[in-house]
Scaffold this motif. Structure first.
Motif, PDB file in Angstrom:
ATOM      1  N   HIS A  55      55.328 -41.629  40.557  1.00  0.00           N
ATOM      2  CA  HIS A  55      55.397 -42.778  41.041  1.00  0.00           C
ATOM      3  C   HIS A  55      56.141 -42.968  42.428  1.00  0.00           C
ATOM      4  CE1 HIS A  55      55.133 -47.250  41.811  1.00  0.00           C
ATOM      5  NE2 HIS A  55      54.237 -47.409  40.744  1.00  0.00           N
ATOM      6  N   PRO A  56      55.450 -43.353  43.618  1.00  0.00           N
ATOM      7  CA  PRO A  56      56.293 -43.184  44.849  1.00  0.00           C
ATOM      8  C   PRO A  56      57.449 -44.260  44.796  1.00  0.00           C
ATOM      9  CG  PRO A  56      54.119 -44.625  45.039  1.00  0.00           C
ATOM     10  CD  PRO A  56      54.141 -43.810  43.597  1.00  0.00           C
ATOM     11  N   ARG A  57      57.568 -45.132  44.188  1.00  0.00           N
ATOM     12  CA  ARG A  57      58.498 -46.166  44.368  1.00  0.00           C
ATOM     13  C   ARG A  57      59.636 -45.991  43.114  1.00  0.00           C
ATOM     14  NH1 ARG A  57      56.400 -50.695  43.375  1.00  0.00           N
ATOM     15  NH2 ARG A  57      54.215 -50.398  43.720  1.00  0.00           N
ATOM     16  N   LEU A  58      59.656 -44.960  42.449  1.00  0.00           N
ATOM     17  CA  LEU A  58      60.509 -44.789  41.194  1.00  0.00           C
ATOM     18  C   LEU A  58      61.314 -43.525  41.496  1.00  0.00           C
ATOM     19  CD1 LEU A  58      61.482 -45.445  38.361  1.00  0.00           C
ATOM     20  CD2 LEU A  58      59.971 -44.254  37.329  1.00  0.00           C
ATOM     21  N   GLU A  59      62.761 -43.754  41.557  1.00  0.00           N
ATOM     22  CA  GLU A  59      63.595 -42.631  41.247  1.00  0.00           C
ATOM     23  C   GLU A  59      64.416 -42.685  39.799  1.00  0.00           C
ATOM     24  OE1 GLU A  59      67.394 -41.059  43.982  1.00  0.00           O
ATOM     25  OE2 GLU A  59      66.123 -42.844  44.472  1.00  0.00           O
ATOM     26  N   PHE A  60      64.390 -41.578  39.514  1.00  0.00           N
ATOM     27  CA  PHE A  60      65.150 -41.374  38.212  1.00  0.00           C
ATOM     28  C   PHE A  60      66.530 -40.507  38.550  1.00  0.00           C
ATOM     29  CE2 PHE A  60      66.531 -38.789  34.689  1.00  0.00           C
ATOM     30  CZ  PHE A  60      66.651 -39.621  33.614  1.00  0.00           C
ATOM     31  N   LEU A  61      67.499 -41.006  37.826  1.00  0.00           N
ATOM     32  CA  LEU A  61      68.980 -40.414  37.915  1.00  0.00           C
ATOM     33  C   LEU A  61      69.524 -40.283  36.657  1.00  0.00           C
ATOM     34  CD1 LEU A  61      71.325 -39.170  39.666  1.00  0.00           C
ATOM     35  CD2 LEU A  61      72.175 -41.710  39.902  1.00  0.00           C
ATOM     36  N   ARG A  62      69.803 -38.943  36.276  1.00  0.00           N
ATOM     37  CA  ARG A  62      70.527 -38.996  34.969  1.00  0.00           C
ATOM     38  C   ARG A  62      72.049 -39.096  35.113  1.00  0.00           C
ATOM     39  NH1 ARG A  62      69.190 -34.505  30.054  1.00  0.00           N
ATOM     40  NH2 ARG A  62      70.742 -35.346  28.690  1.00  0.00           N
ATOM     41  N   HIS A  63      72.581 -40.212  34.700  1.00  0.00           N
ATOM     42  CA  HIS A  63      74.043 -40.544  34.918  1.00  0.00           C
ATOM     43  C   HIS A  63      74.455 -41.624  33.723  1.00  0.00           C
ATOM     44  CE1 HIS A  63      77.424 -41.741  37.372  1.00  0.00           C
ATOM     45  NE2 HIS A  63      77.327 -42.778  36.855  1.00  0.00           N
ATOM     46  N   ASP A  64      75.861 -41.173  33.412  1.00  0.00           N
ATOM     47  CA  ASP A  64      76.376 -42.177  32.513  1.00  0.00           C
ATOM     48  C   ASP A  64      77.087 -43.185  33.046  1.00  0.00           C
ATOM     49  OD1 ASP A  64      78.211 -43.269  30.366  1.00  0.00           O
ATOM     50  OD2 ASP A  64      78.317 -41.442  29.216  1.00  0.00           O
ATOM     51  N   VAL A  65      76.843 -44.571  32.681  1.00  0.00           N
ATOM     52  CA  VAL A  65      77.468 -45.797  33.507  1.00  0.00           C
ATOM     53  C   VAL A  65      79.044 -46.011  33.333  1.00  0.00           C
ATOM     54  CG1 VAL A  65      75.211 -46.947  33.571  1.00  0.00           C
ATOM     55  CG2 VAL A  65      76.884 -47.191  31.565  1.00  0.00           C
ATOM     56  N   CYS A  66      79.429 -44.941  32.345  1.00  0.00           N
ATOM     57  CA  CYS A  66      81.082 -45.065  31.983  1.00  0.00           C
ATOM     58  C   CYS A  66      81.838 -44.486  33.461  1.00  0.00           C
ATOM     59  CB  CYS A  66      81.098 -44.401  30.845  1.00  0.00           C
ATOM     60  SG  CYS A  66      80.872 -44.950  29.492  1.00  0.00           S
ATOM     61  N   PHE A  67      80.804 -43.869  33.971  1.00  0.00           N
ATOM     62  CA  PHE A  67      81.557 -43.283  35.267  1.00  0.00           C
ATOM     63  C   PHE A  67      80.852 -43.977  36.478  1.00  0.00           C
ATOM     64  CE2 PHE A  67      81.521 -39.922  32.069  1.00  0.00           C
ATOM     65  CZ  PHE A  67      82.742 -39.609  32.291  1.00  0.00           C
ATOM     66  N   PRO A  68      81.751 -44.264  37.676  1.00  0.00           N
ATOM     67  CA  PRO A  68      81.109 -44.946  38.987  1.00  0.00           C
ATOM     68  C   PRO A  68      79.937 -44.393  39.540  1.00  0.00           C
ATOM     69  CG  PRO A  68      83.595 -44.571  39.088  1.00  0.00           C
ATOM     70  CD  PRO A  68      82.904 -43.635  37.921  1.00  0.00           C
ATOM     71  N   LEU A  69      79.116 -45.433  40.204  1.00  0.00           N
ATOM     72  CA  LEU A  69      77.779 -45.033  40.732  1.00  0.00           C
ATOM     73  C   LEU A  69      77.914 -45.446  42.227  1.00  0.00           C
ATOM     74  CD1 LEU A  69      74.907 -43.972  40.073  1.00  0.00           C
ATOM     75  CD2 LEU A  69      74.208 -46.205  39.407  1.00  0.00           C
ATOM     76  N   TYR A  70      77.741 -44.617  43.101  1.00  0.00           N
ATOM     77  CA  TYR A  70      77.386 -44.991  44.342  1.00  0.00           C
ATOM     78  C   TYR A  70      76.022 -45.032  44.990  1.00  0.00           C
ATOM     79  CZ  TYR A  70      82.539 -44.310  43.654  1.00  0.00           C
ATOM     80  OH  TYR A  70      83.701 -44.255  43.137  1.00  0.00           O
ATOM     81  N   VAL A  71      75.492 -45.866  44.978  1.00  0.00           N
ATOM     82  CA  VAL A  71      74.167 -46.179  45.454  1.00  0.00           C
ATOM     83  C   VAL A  71      73.928 -47.484  46.215  1.00  0.00           C
ATOM     84  CG1 VAL A  71      73.171 -44.761  43.636  1.00  0.00           C
ATOM     85  CG2 VAL A  71      73.317 -47.293  43.430  1.00  0.00           C
ATOM     86  N   GLU A  72      72.955 -47.444  46.888  1.00  0.00           N
ATOM     87  CA  GLU A  72      72.624 -49.063  47.700  1.00  0.00           C
ATOM     88  C   GLU A  72      71.434 -49.469  47.150  1.00  0.00           C
ATOM     89  OE1 GLU A  72      74.755 -49.553  50.263  1.00  0.00           O
ATOM     90  OE2 GLU A  72      75.765 -47.531  49.861  1.00  0.00           O
ATOM     91  N   VAL A  73      71.599 -50.699  46.598  1.00  0.00           N
ATOM     92  CA  VAL A  73      70.705 -51.418  46.054  1.00  0.00           C
ATOM     93  C   VAL A  73      70.791 -52.969  46.147  1.00  0.00           C
ATOM     94  CG1 VAL A  73      70.298 -49.916  44.104  1.00  0.00           C
ATOM     95  CG2 VAL A  73      71.951 -51.674  43.855  1.00  0.00           C
TER      96      VAL A  73
END
Length: 319
Positions: A55-73
């Motif tokens: 899907h052109p508007r979906l991105e998947f990232l495997r990540h545990d939220v117990c660790f910081p995440l640096y994205v722009e949303v």
């Protein structure tokens, strides 16, 4: 700072490969938004979002939220946490970390981006309630050292963090208290009563009722819940919650078992097992706030939502 180039928003959904998260992503994509799905796949599954592959508007990232995440949303739906007793009691320390560290990390992200953030809290914050039905101003009756405490108290602490970030840092927050939800993509071995009964009935195995089945629950179909979550996220800034989201129609566990037997044409027998520790006797939301502040109430009765859920499990078990 959160971007606002046009009406299309970039939305982060943690726990996006889970049962509720994946349905939420379907809805958000259907509204034309870009979605970043973050999940460590502990209880979530790529199968839940497989239909969105490429899907052109979906991105998947495997990540545990117990660790910081640096994205722009622009917006964050914090859905990440094991939500069934079987899963959250498997690793209770990690469950608490997911609720508490996950909230801290996502709130920190929201603070940096000046983004609005929604917390998927739970009716479990009410514990085994002495007030019925449960209203948002009820503080609950929770055992802080029991086997369910990792989830109950983890979610209660997450709510505390959300309101403290709101008061101290001005973060725009939304807190939803989610009551029993069911529908397609539930995990077949999550130990929840709806999935348990359906899987057992379809397999012709005895249906296991804990206690005498007189304890009550109210069951909200997942499509209704997703509409409620989005309505809360899009509500005016002063509507912070907590807001109960659930179906106020109450059923005993035995009544649910009998409906499942009827809809599956199963010959399974009902057997009674000891009631688990701290299992709530009653669970029913008062949704007055959701009705008045969000204009939301559930549309799907149990008799309409159960057949679709049974159809999903039947297809899954026949693969």
């Amino acid at each position: 700072m959160a971007r606002s180039y046009d009406s299309t928003k970039r939305i982060l959904v943690t726990g996006g490969a889970g049962f509720v998260g994946s349905h939420l992503i379907d809805y958000l994509l259907g509204q034309g938004h870009d979605v970043l799905c973050v999940d460590n796949l502990f209880t979530g599954s790529k199968r839940n979002i497989a239909h969105l592959h490429n899907h052109p508007r979906l991105e998947f990232l495997r990540h545990d939220v117990c660790f910081p995440l640096y994205v722009e949303v622009d917006e964050i739906y914090n859905m990440a946490c094991p939500a069934s007793p079987v899963h959250y009691q498997y690793d209770p320390v990690q469950t608490t970390k997911t609720s508490v560290h996950g909230a801290i990390n996502m709130l920190g992200l929201a603070k940096r981006l000046k983004a609005r953030i929604l917390q998927a809290s739970t009716s479990e914050v009410y514990g085994d309630p002495s007030v019925h039905p449960q209203t948002e101003d009820y503080w609950g009756n929770v055992n802080p050292i029991g086997i369910r405490s990792c989830y109950d108290e983890g979610k209660r602490c997450a709510e505390t963090l959300f309101f403290d970030y709101h008061r101290q840092h001005g973060v725009e927050i939304k807190v939803a208290r989610i009551f029993n939800t069911y529908g397609p993509r539930m995990h077949p071995s999550d130990g929840r009563v709806v999935s348990n009964f359906i899987v057992q009935a379809l397999a012709g195995e005895p249906i296991t009722i804990y206690g005498n089945g007189a304890q009550t629950r109210s069951f909200c179909y997942v499509e209704d819940l997703v509409r409620g979550l989005v309505a809360l996220m899009e509500s005016p800034a002063e509507v912070t919650g907590p807001v109960n989201l659930g179906n106020p129609v109450e059923f005993t566990i035995r009544q649910l078992a009998e409906q499942v037997l009827e809809l599956t044409n199963s010959k399974s027998e009902l057997i009674e097992l000891p009631l688990p520790q701290d299992d709530p006797r009653q669970r029913q939301p008062n949704i007055t706030q959701a009705k008045t502040k969000l204009g939301w109430e559930p549309k799907f009765p149990l008799a309409q939502g159960l057949p679709a859920t049974i159809e999903y499990f039947a297809a899954l078990m026949n693969k």
